[in-house]
Scaffold this motif. Sequence first.
Motif, PDB file in Angstrom:
ATOM      1  N   PHE A  48      55.918 107.240  57.717  1.00  0.00           N
ATOM      2  CA  PHE A  48      56.398 106.883  59.056  1.00  0.00           C
ATOM      3  C   PHE A  48      55.306 106.228  59.888  1.00  0.00           C
ATOM      4  O   PHE A  48      55.595 105.429  60.780  1.00  0.00           O
ATOM      5  CB  PHE A  48      56.964 108.115  59.764  1.00  0.00           C
ATOM      6  N   THR A  49      54.060 106.576  59.600  1.00  0.00           N
ATOM      7  CA  THR A  49      52.973 105.896  60.302  1.00  0.00           C
ATOM      8  C   THR A  49      52.972 104.411  59.950  1.00  0.00           C
ATOM      9  O   THR A  49      52.834 103.551  60.823  1.00  0.00           O
ATOM     10  CB  THR A  49      51.614 106.515  59.900  1.00  0.00           C
ATOM     11  N   LEU A  51      55.550 102.709  58.955  1.00  0.00           N
ATOM     12  CA  LEU A  51      56.723 102.104  59.606  1.00  0.00           C
ATOM     13  C   LEU A  51      56.457 101.874  61.085  1.00  0.00           C
ATOM     14  O   LEU A  51      56.851 100.860  61.649  1.00  0.00           O
ATOM     15  CB  LEU A  51      57.942 103.005  59.434  1.00  0.00           C
ATOM     16  N   SER A  52      55.781 102.816  61.687  1.00  0.00           N
ATOM     17  CA  SER A  52      55.505 102.704  63.121  1.00  0.00           C
ATOM     18  C   SER A  52      54.593 101.520  63.392  1.00  0.00           C
ATOM     19  O   SER A  52      54.793 100.772  64.340  1.00  0.00           O
ATOM     20  CB  SER A  52      54.866 103.997  63.603  1.00  0.00           C
ATOM     21  N   ASN A  55      56.432  98.403  63.004  1.00  0.00           N
ATOM     22  CA  ASN A  55      57.329  98.255  64.128  1.00  0.00           C
ATOM     23  C   ASN A  55      56.699  97.487  65.263  1.00  0.00           C
ATOM     24  O   ASN A  55      57.302  96.624  65.857  1.00  0.00           O
ATOM     25  CB  ASN A  55      57.683  99.639  64.641  1.00  0.00           C
ATOM     26  N   ARG A  56      55.451  97.826  65.523  1.00  0.00           N
ATOM     27  CA  ARG A  56      54.906  97.245  66.740  1.00  0.00           C
ATOM     28  C   ARG A  56      54.075  96.009  66.449  1.00  0.00           C
ATOM     29  O   ARG A  56      53.692  95.282  67.313  1.00  0.00           O
ATOM     30  CB  ARG A  56      54.106  98.273  67.519  1.00  0.00           C
ATOM     31  N   GLU A 222      51.491  92.522  69.069  1.00  0.00           N
ATOM     32  CA  GLU A 222      52.128  93.804  69.296  1.00  0.00           C
ATOM     33  C   GLU A 222      53.303  93.523  70.216  1.00  0.00           C
ATOM     34  O   GLU A 222      53.166  92.852  71.231  1.00  0.00           O
ATOM     35  CB  GLU A 222      51.135  94.750  69.980  1.00  0.00           C
ATOM     36  N   THR A 223      54.461  94.023  69.824  1.00  0.00           N
ATOM     37  CA  THR A 223      55.645  93.748  70.632  1.00  0.00           C
ATOM     38  C   THR A 223      56.342  95.048  70.961  1.00  0.00           C
ATOM     39  O   THR A 223      56.071  96.076  70.362  1.00  0.00           O
ATOM     40  CB  THR A 223      56.653  92.882  69.881  1.00  0.00           C
ATOM     41  N   ASN A 224      57.250  94.948  71.908  1.00  0.00           N
ATOM     42  CA  ASN A 224      58.155  96.071  72.097  1.00  0.00           C
ATOM     43  C   ASN A 224      59.421  95.765  71.317  1.00  0.00           C
ATOM     44  O   ASN A 224      59.531  94.701  70.709  1.00  0.00           O
ATOM     45  CB  ASN A 224      58.433  96.308  73.582  1.00  0.00           C
ATOM     46  N   ALA A 225      60.364  96.691  71.331  1.00  0.00           N
ATOM     47  CA  ALA A 225      61.549  96.513  70.493  1.00  0.00           C
ATOM     48  C   ALA A 225      62.381  95.336  70.954  1.00  0.00           C
ATOM     49  O   ALA A 225      63.153  94.781  70.191  1.00  0.00           O
ATOM     50  CB  ALA A 225      62.398  97.776  70.499  1.00  0.00           C
ATOM     51  N   LEU A 230      53.413  91.898  73.720  1.00  0.00           N
ATOM     52  CA  LEU A 230      52.559  92.604  74.668  1.00  0.00           C
ATOM     53  C   LEU A 230      51.133  92.087  74.598  1.00  0.00           C
ATOM     54  O   LEU A 230      50.504  91.855  75.603  1.00  0.00           O
ATOM     55  CB  LEU A 230      52.606  94.095  74.401  1.00  0.00           C
TER      56      LEU A 230
ATOM     57  N   ILE B 239      61.045 107.526  62.896  1.00  0.00           N
ATOM     58  CA  ILE B 239      59.721 106.907  62.812  1.00  0.00           C
ATOM     59  C   ILE B 239      58.798 107.489  63.883  1.00  0.00           C
ATOM     60  O   ILE B 239      57.649 107.835  63.623  1.00  0.00           O
ATOM     61  CB  ILE B 239      59.821 105.369  62.963  1.00  0.00           C
ATOM     62  N   LEU B 259      56.359 101.055  73.330  1.00  0.00           N
ATOM     63  CA  LEU B 259      56.695  99.689  72.970  1.00  0.00           C
ATOM     64  C   LEU B 259      58.198  99.481  73.011  1.00  0.00           C
ATOM     65  O   LEU B 259      58.705  98.475  72.570  1.00  0.00           O
ATOM     66  CB  LEU B 259      56.137  99.368  71.589  1.00  0.00           C
ATOM     67  N   PHE B 261      60.551 100.714  71.330  1.00  0.00           N
ATOM     68  CA  PHE B 261      61.345 100.722  70.113  1.00  0.00           C
ATOM     69  C   PHE B 261      62.352 101.858  70.154  1.00  0.00           C
ATOM     70  O   PHE B 261      63.367 101.820  69.505  1.00  0.00           O
ATOM     71  CB  PHE B 261      60.449 100.895  68.882  1.00  0.00           C
TER      72      PHE B 261
END
Lengths: 615, 374
Positions: A48-49, A51-52, A55-56, A222-225, A230, B239, B259, B261
């Motif tokens: 999950f790290t 994936l996290s 994600n960003r 780095e983005t938000n969803a 950002l 996540i 962020l 998400f």
Amino acid sequence: MRVTIKDYLFESRLFMRRSVQALVFAALLIAALIGRLVYLQVLAHEHFTTLSDDNRIKILPLPPNRGLIFDRNGIILADNLPSYRLEITPEQVHDMQGTLDELGKLITIRDVDRKRFDKLRARTPSFKPVPLRFHLSDEEVARFAIDRHRFPGVDIVAGLSRHYPHGPLAAHALGYVGRIDERDLQRIDASNYSGTTHIGKVGVEKTYEAVLHGKVGYRQVETNAEGRVLRTLVRTPPLPGENLYLTLDAELQHVAEQAFGSHSGAAVAINPDTGGILAFVSQPTYDPNLFVNGIDTDTYKALRDDDDQPLFNRALRGQYPPGSTLKPFVGLGGLEQGITTEHAHTYCPGFYQLPGKDRRYRDWKRTGHGTVDLSSAIAESCDVYFYDLALSMGIDRLHSYLSQFGFGQRSDIDISGELPGLMPSREWKRATRHQPWFPGETLITGIGQGFVLTTPIQLASATATLAKYGQRMKPHIVASTQKSDDPSLTPLPNDPLLYIPIEEREHWHAVIEAMHEVVQGRHGTARKVGENAPYQFAGKTGTAQVFGLKEEEKYDAAKLEEKLRDHSLFIAFAPLEKPKIAVAVIVENGGSGSAVAAPIARTILDAYLKMPETP
Amino acid sequence: MSPYLDSHREDASRRDWQHSLHLDAMLLFSLIALSTLGLFVLYSSAGGDDQLIVRQGIRLAIAFTAMALVARMPTQWLERWTPWLYGVGLLLLAAVLAFGDVGKGAQRWLDLGFVRFQPSEMMKLAVPMMVAWYLADKRLPPSPAHLLVAGALIVVPVLLIAKQPDLGTSLLIASSGFFVLFLAGLSWKLLGGLTVLAGAGAPVLWHFMHDYQRQRVITFLDPEQDPLGAGYHIIQSKIAIGSGGIFGKGWLNGTQAHLEFLPERSTDFIFAVLGEEFGLLGILVLLVIYSTIIVRCIYIATQAQDTYSRLLGGSLAMTFFIYIIVNTGMVTGLLPVVGLPLPLVSYGGTSMVTLMAGFGILMSIHTHRKLLPT
């Protein structure tokens, strides 16, 4: 108070038991929850790290700036202008209709924009932005910026947009860029084009796409969803496309286009020494800027259905019977192949008959030219002389000799979409028509009629080759490239394609002299055109018959008459001794070659030869 | 004041303030600890939005006040009002279906002109109260006939609320009613039978579900199938929690949450923010507080002196647990996505007041006991 007989002690114990059971139930579920959390946070933590982080951190492409296009003197022909476009990411918009309505109050959204947006949206995944408007004005950008917070999923994207500052000038040579479509996607490296919205569609823009486009860069952000960036973590700058310097002369191009007036047709001027295209005219023309961001249907229909076909690249794709402009080449073939001599005479009674046949092949001059030799046959454009010569040569030798000049083949000029024309042969006829070759067909081939078709670029190239005594340069329009960070120019390699073998230099000289007679001799068909020329030059007129209308063409008395008129052709090169420019001009339905096409060619020659020498 | 209201005055001196204020110290401090932790998490999830914290603070103040006020009411009053409360609630639910406002595709609100009101919130308390009231003078365990009536008392409001549609609340109300029955001694056989019946009834229920409710079940079964659509919430919250690890990323350092998400991160999915920033340890702290509250509430229920108080108190405690387990189960991907807040942590108003009123009832139960000779 209600009164019931109840066993309080029993009920109290029952309740206690049930409470404990309920707590056990709760404890079990909480244990399950903790088990789940241990799985998520301890056992699968690494997963999950990753994936996290994914994600960003997003990789965003940085599209390279497209290379610019200059003429040979550095006049800019294709430019990039900063422009703002409005994009909507449909996934992030809850009420599309409402959003569009609200946006419409801030910026102009035409029906065309809406239609295109809906169309694009239908075939774009909803998390990808879809452009709604291009070329926002500064005011619109400012208005939107103030209210941006009201429009999640709507963004203004700054970018560069292709612009052709001279509009229609040389549009058929430059071509244009347009939005990448499905067909383009099949032939490009998708990752190099991630972030690029436009691609060369025709002309130089298409041929040199790889050079002009450059190499995509990347930005790790780095983005938000919602996809809003950002901050930038890593930046790999794109490699801008290279600039192109053409052999084309914008000024000459302008003169040439103007010379056509309202006529339709094409003209190609070529530097015989290099094969470099000096002017590339196809009239009428169009404004390539219309196509950059999607032309609206009405405008496109108007262009497409225009009787004069402005979108048709005549210089490259127009296949015309060369008419009498083919005669110098046929004559040269006769000399070089030893079939005739400079001084051999033929009597022209105004018509020609094949031995044992009744059919009369007419000369354009009904009264006949009398006794002619090669020189006067070219100068006066005597058909009978060439009927006779062609028959003597036969189609095989005619085909093989003329093919050396590039007739019936693509010149491989660096502008995409060229058509080959046609230099007929026995094999061709057998293969395509399943018929044998008839001698009559040889006759009319000798005067550039019948099956033979040439494109203006082909004719210009052949003329240049003749002017250079058989040194055949591959025609090209791009002279050199220039890297964005280095002002020096890198010339593109251009080697002579081949030399046409010369039997006798005198033969070539004779033909060229005859062509000189055409424009500057006493009996030349275009002697008016040669009047007062400050230089010596050679030329040849041509008049190509237009055969009947196509079936689907509408009947329009006025138009019909014009469309049935012959095409007017003219080839020329100048100066005579040390040719610097060769030109081929075709004016559709212009009538006789000397009347319309020749003056245009003269204008081009004059303009070019007046220019100061370029190093 | 009726004489027995003052009877507790002779209670032990160290419990003086608790009894005079009708508060239970352990429950009160646990609730305060919980709301404080909640405010910290909320501050982070809201991205430092002070306004949000102020609003949540005001709500908490209102909710605690409501709790204190309810706690002052003797359980006998509550018992007396129960049928009226239930009846009015049922009428209001019918009114909502007839004239209610539509918000987010569901009719839940009743606009009374001066205030917007959500009758289903009232029913969260009224239903267990009504079932407890009905069973209070019956012989326990209840007879099948009594169970049938009690079942009807539960099912009617549950169906009315499910039709709004508000799956989360109807589920909560159904379970609050169910726990009254369970604590009243609902036989295990019948419970097993009902479970089987529920299993058989699932396809029927499926038939009556709204598309979005069906989607939630499908998403629950396979969230990965639509990672940018329906499964997005679950995937992202997993996540967030998973990447938090044992110790978490630290307060205000949750990348998922900051962020953006993580959707609904201040409301239904705030548990994921806690998991991401404070890790497993933070979650365990939260669970300890929750467990303390539940155990204390059950203890209060067992100490209650009448059937009504016992059943109601126990049911309220277990409903609180259901709140927690449904929310955390959803956020961790164990249960389907059902829109229920994490009690006293999630941002939001009405449900918090109802919840605290429930704790008020429990405190009332505990502090209005008549002193019995031991």
